[in-house]
Motif scaffolding. Structure first.
Motif, mmCIF file in Angstrom:
data_model
loop_
_atom_site.group_PDB
_atom_site.id
_atom_site.type_symbol
_atom_site.label_atom_id
_atom_site.label_comp_id
_atom_site.label_asym_id
_atom_site.label_seq_id
_atom_site.Cartn_x
_atom_site.Cartn_y
_atom_site.Cartn_z
ATOM 1 N N GLY A 277 0.625 -1.210 0.274
ATOM 2 C CA GLY A 277 -0.040 -0.029 0.235
ATOM 3 C C GLY A 277 0.891 1.118 0.129
ATOM 4 N N ALA A 278 1.995 1.109 -0.658
ATOM 5 C CA ALA A 278 2.291 2.255 -0.983
ATOM 6 C C ALA A 278 3.974 2.360 -0.039
ATOM 7 C CB ALA A 278 1.956 3.530 -1.273
ATOM 8 N N THR A 279 3.475 1.866 0.549
ATOM 9 C CA THR A 279 5.050 2.342 1.865
ATOM 10 C C THR A 279 5.683 1.418 1.820
ATOM 11 O OG1 THR A 279 4.012 0.246 3.167
ATOM 12 C CG2 THR A 279 2.583 1.539 3.815
ATOM 13 N N GLU A 280 6.386 1.611 0.421
ATOM 14 C CA GLU A 280 6.857 0.377 0.164
ATOM 15 C C GLU A 280 8.244 1.467 -0.962
ATOM 16 O OE1 GLU A 280 7.052 -3.945 -1.149
ATOM 17 O OE2 GLU A 280 6.907 -4.069 0.315
ATOM 18 N N LEU A 281 7.610 2.142 -1.259
ATOM 19 C CA LEU A 281 8.116 3.421 -2.227
ATOM 20 C C LEU A 281 9.183 4.288 -1.709
ATOM 21 C CD1 LEU A 281 4.660 5.288 -4.109
ATOM 22 C CD2 LEU A 281 5.955 3.463 -4.717
ATOM 23 N N GLN A 282 10.161 3.734 -2.558
ATOM 24 C CA GLN A 282 11.857 4.979 -1.935
ATOM 25 C C GLN A 282 11.921 5.837 -1.944
ATOM 26 O OE1 GLN A 282 13.306 2.547 0.125
ATOM 27 N NE2 GLN A 282 11.610 0.936 -0.164
ATOM 28 N N SER A 283 11.015 6.718 -3.040
ATOM 29 C CA SER A 283 11.621 8.312 -3.250
ATOM 30 C C SER A 283 10.417 9.151 -2.866
ATOM 31 C CB SER A 283 12.262 8.178 -4.510
ATOM 32 O OG SER A 283 11.476 7.984 -5.592
ATOM 33 N N LEU A 284 10.508 9.822 -3.157
ATOM 34 C CA LEU A 284 9.965 10.951 -3.344
ATOM 35 C C LEU A 284 8.556 11.130 -4.616
ATOM 36 C CD1 LEU A 284 11.227 14.284 -1.670
ATOM 37 C CD2 LEU A 284 10.147 12.333 -0.373
ATOM 38 N N GLU A 285 9.811 11.124 -5.761
ATOM 39 C CA GLU A 285 9.585 11.502 -7.360
ATOM 40 C C GLU A 285 8.264 9.580 -6.748
ATOM 41 O OE1 GLU A 285 12.261 11.913 -5.939
ATOM 42 O OE2 GLU A 285 12.150 13.024 -6.859
ATOM 43 N N GLU A 286 8.557 8.670 -6.661
ATOM 44 C CA GLU A 286 7.528 7.128 -6.481
ATOM 45 C C GLU A 286 6.941 7.870 -5.941
ATOM 46 O OE1 GLU A 286 9.878 4.119 -5.158
ATOM 47 O OE2 GLU A 286 11.167 4.208 -7.025
ATOM 48 N N ILE A 287 6.410 7.959 -4.676
ATOM 49 C CA ILE A 287 4.958 8.848 -4.302
ATOM 50 C C ILE A 287 4.184 9.604 -4.805
ATOM 51 C CG2 ILE A 287 4.672 9.605 -1.702
ATOM 52 C CD1 ILE A 287 7.068 8.685 -0.639
ATOM 53 N N GLU A 288 5.052 10.887 -5.475
ATOM 54 C CA GLU A 288 4.312 12.065 -5.938
ATOM 55 C C GLU A 288 3.590 10.928 -7.037
ATOM 56 O OE1 GLU A 288 6.244 15.989 -4.827
ATOM 57 O OE2 GLU A 288 6.986 14.812 -7.083
ATOM 58 N N ARG A 289 4.722 10.135 -8.217
ATOM 59 C CA ARG A 289 3.984 9.274 -9.159
ATOM 60 C C ARG A 289 2.601 9.053 -8.617
ATOM 61 N NH1 ARG A 289 9.225 9.185 -10.998
ATOM 62 N NH2 ARG A 289 9.513 7.296 -9.907
ATOM 63 N N TYR A 290 2.906 7.755 -7.633
ATOM 64 C CA TYR A 290 1.431 6.474 -7.141
ATOM 65 C C TYR A 290 0.302 7.367 -7.249
ATOM 66 C CZ TYR A 290 -0.972 3.644 -4.444
ATOM 67 O OH TYR A 290 -1.713 3.085 -3.723
ATOM 68 N N VAL A 291 0.404 9.153 -6.146
ATOM 69 C CA VAL A 291 -0.509 10.054 -5.882
ATOM 70 C C VAL A 291 -1.300 10.429 -6.945
ATOM 71 C CG1 VAL A 291 -0.964 11.526 -4.735
ATOM 72 C CG2 VAL A 291 0.200 10.272 -3.121
ATOM 73 N N GLU A 292 -0.363 10.978 -8.258
ATOM 74 C CA GLU A 292 -0.926 11.270 -9.010
ATOM 75 C C GLU A 292 -1.957 9.885 -9.837
ATOM 76 O OE1 GLU A 292 -1.187 13.938 -10.124
ATOM 77 O OE2 GLU A 292 -0.720 14.790 -8.100
ATOM 78 N N GLN A 293 -1.449 8.553 -9.629
ATOM 79 C CA GLN A 293 -1.880 7.267 -10.727
ATOM 80 C C GLN A 293 -2.813 6.793 -10.152
ATOM 81 O OE1 GLN A 293 0.358 4.348 -10.607
ATOM 82 N NE2 GLN A 293 -0.615 3.238 -12.157
ATOM 83 N N ILE A 294 -3.223 6.986 -8.190
ATOM 84 C CA ILE A 294 -4.432 6.334 -8.385
ATOM 85 C C ILE A 294 -5.334 7.684 -8.383
ATOM 86 C CG2 ILE A 294 -5.415 5.862 -5.639
ATOM 87 C CD1 ILE A 294 -3.364 3.757 -7.141
ATOM 88 N N LYS A 295 -5.005 8.908 -8.305
ATOM 89 C CA LYS A 295 -5.982 9.861 -8.521
ATOM 90 C C LYS A 295 -7.040 10.012 -9.581
ATOM 91 C CE LYS A 295 -6.443 14.992 -8.344
ATOM 92 N NZ LYS A 295 -5.909 16.498 -8.397
#
Length: 217
Positions: free
Chosen positions: A140-158
Motif C-alpha cells: 500500500g505505497a509504504t514500500e516506495l523509496q523516493s519522493l518522486e515515486e510517491i508523487e507518481r503513485y498519488v497522481e496515478q491513483i487520483k
C-alpha cells in the motif's frame, strides 16, 4: 325473443365494465411486477454507489497523508512512511477497495438489465485498475523509496479513482433510465417535463456565470 334487444345494453355495459376492470387491474399488477423486478437491482447499484463514495473519501485521505509525508520529507531530508496514522489511512483505503469489490460481486448476482450490467462491467474494470496499481507498489505505497515515486503513485491513483467515479456515475445514470421505480404514464410525462426545465435552468445559470467579454474601448 322480443326481450333480447332490451337486455343487450345491460350485457354490453357489463362486458365493458369487466374489460375496464381487467385493464386497470392488469396495469396495476404489471407495474407492481415490474417494480419487484427492478427493486433488487436498484439496491445492488445503491450499494455500489455507497462503496464508491467511501472509496473516494479514503483515496482523498490517503493522498493527503502521503503528500503530507512528502512535504515533511522535503523540510527534514528524511522520508518516513512507517507512521501509525499513515499506515492506518492506507489500510482504510485497501479495505474500501475490498468493500467496493464485494459490492460489485453482489451486483453481478443481482443486476440483469443489459445496459446497467454493461455500465457496471465498465466500472468494475476501472476498480480493478485501482487495485492493480495499489498492489504493484507492495504494501500500500509504504514500500516506495523516493519522493518522486510517491508523487507518481498519488497522481496515478487520483486519476484512476476519478475515472472509476465517472464510470459509477454512468452506472447510476443507466439505472435512472432503466430500473427506476415503476410509475404511471402521467407521472412519467411530468418527470420528463421536470428534467427539461432543470436542463434549461442549468443552461441559464451557466450562461449567467460565464465571464462576459470586457470592452476594449
Amino acid at each position: 325473443m322480443t326481450w333480447l334487444p332490451s337486455i343487450l345494453p345491460y350485457v354490453g355495459g357489463g362486458v365493458f365494465g369487466a374489460l375496464f376492470t381487467y385493464g386497470v387491474t392488469w396495469v396495476r399488477e404489471h407495474r407492481r411486477t415490474l417494480d419487484a423486478y427492478r427493486s433488487p437491482q436498484r439496491q445492488a447499484i445503491g450499494d455500489i454507489l455507497t462503496a464508491t463514495n467511501t472509496l473516494m473519501v479514503r483515496e482523498l485521505e490517503s493522498r493527503t497523508a502521503l503528500l503530507d509525508c512528502v512535504a515533511q520529507a522535503r523540510t527534514q531530508d528524511s522520508l518516513d512512511l512507517s507512521g501509525e496514522q499513515l499506515i492506518a489511512t492506507l489500510a482504510a483505503m485497501g479495505i474500501a477497495t475490498l468493500e467496493a469489490e464485494r459490492a460489485f460481486q453482489v451486483g453481478t448476482l443481482t443486476v440483469v438489465d443489459a445496459p446497467c450490467w454493461e455500465a457496471m462491467g465498465i466500472a468494475y474494470v476501472d476498480l480493478t485498475r485501482i487495485r492493480v496499481a495499489m498492489a504493484s507498489t507492495g504494501a500500500g505505497a509504504t514500500e516506495l523509496q523516493s519522493l518522486e515515486e510517491i508523487e507518481r503513485y498519488v497522481e496515478q491513483i487520483k486519476g484512476l479513482a476519478g475515472r472509476f467515479n465517472e464510470s459509477v456515475l454512468g452506472l447510476v445514470h443507466a439505472a435512472n433510465e432503466r430500473v427506476s421505480p415503476a410509475e404511471n404514464l402521467w407521472n412519467r410525462r411530468r418527470r420528463r417535463s421536470a428534467r427539461r426545465r432543470i436542463s434549461e435552468h442549468n443552461q441559464q445559470r451557466l450562461a449567467a456565470d460565464s465571464p462576459r467579454p470586457t470592452s476594449t474601448d
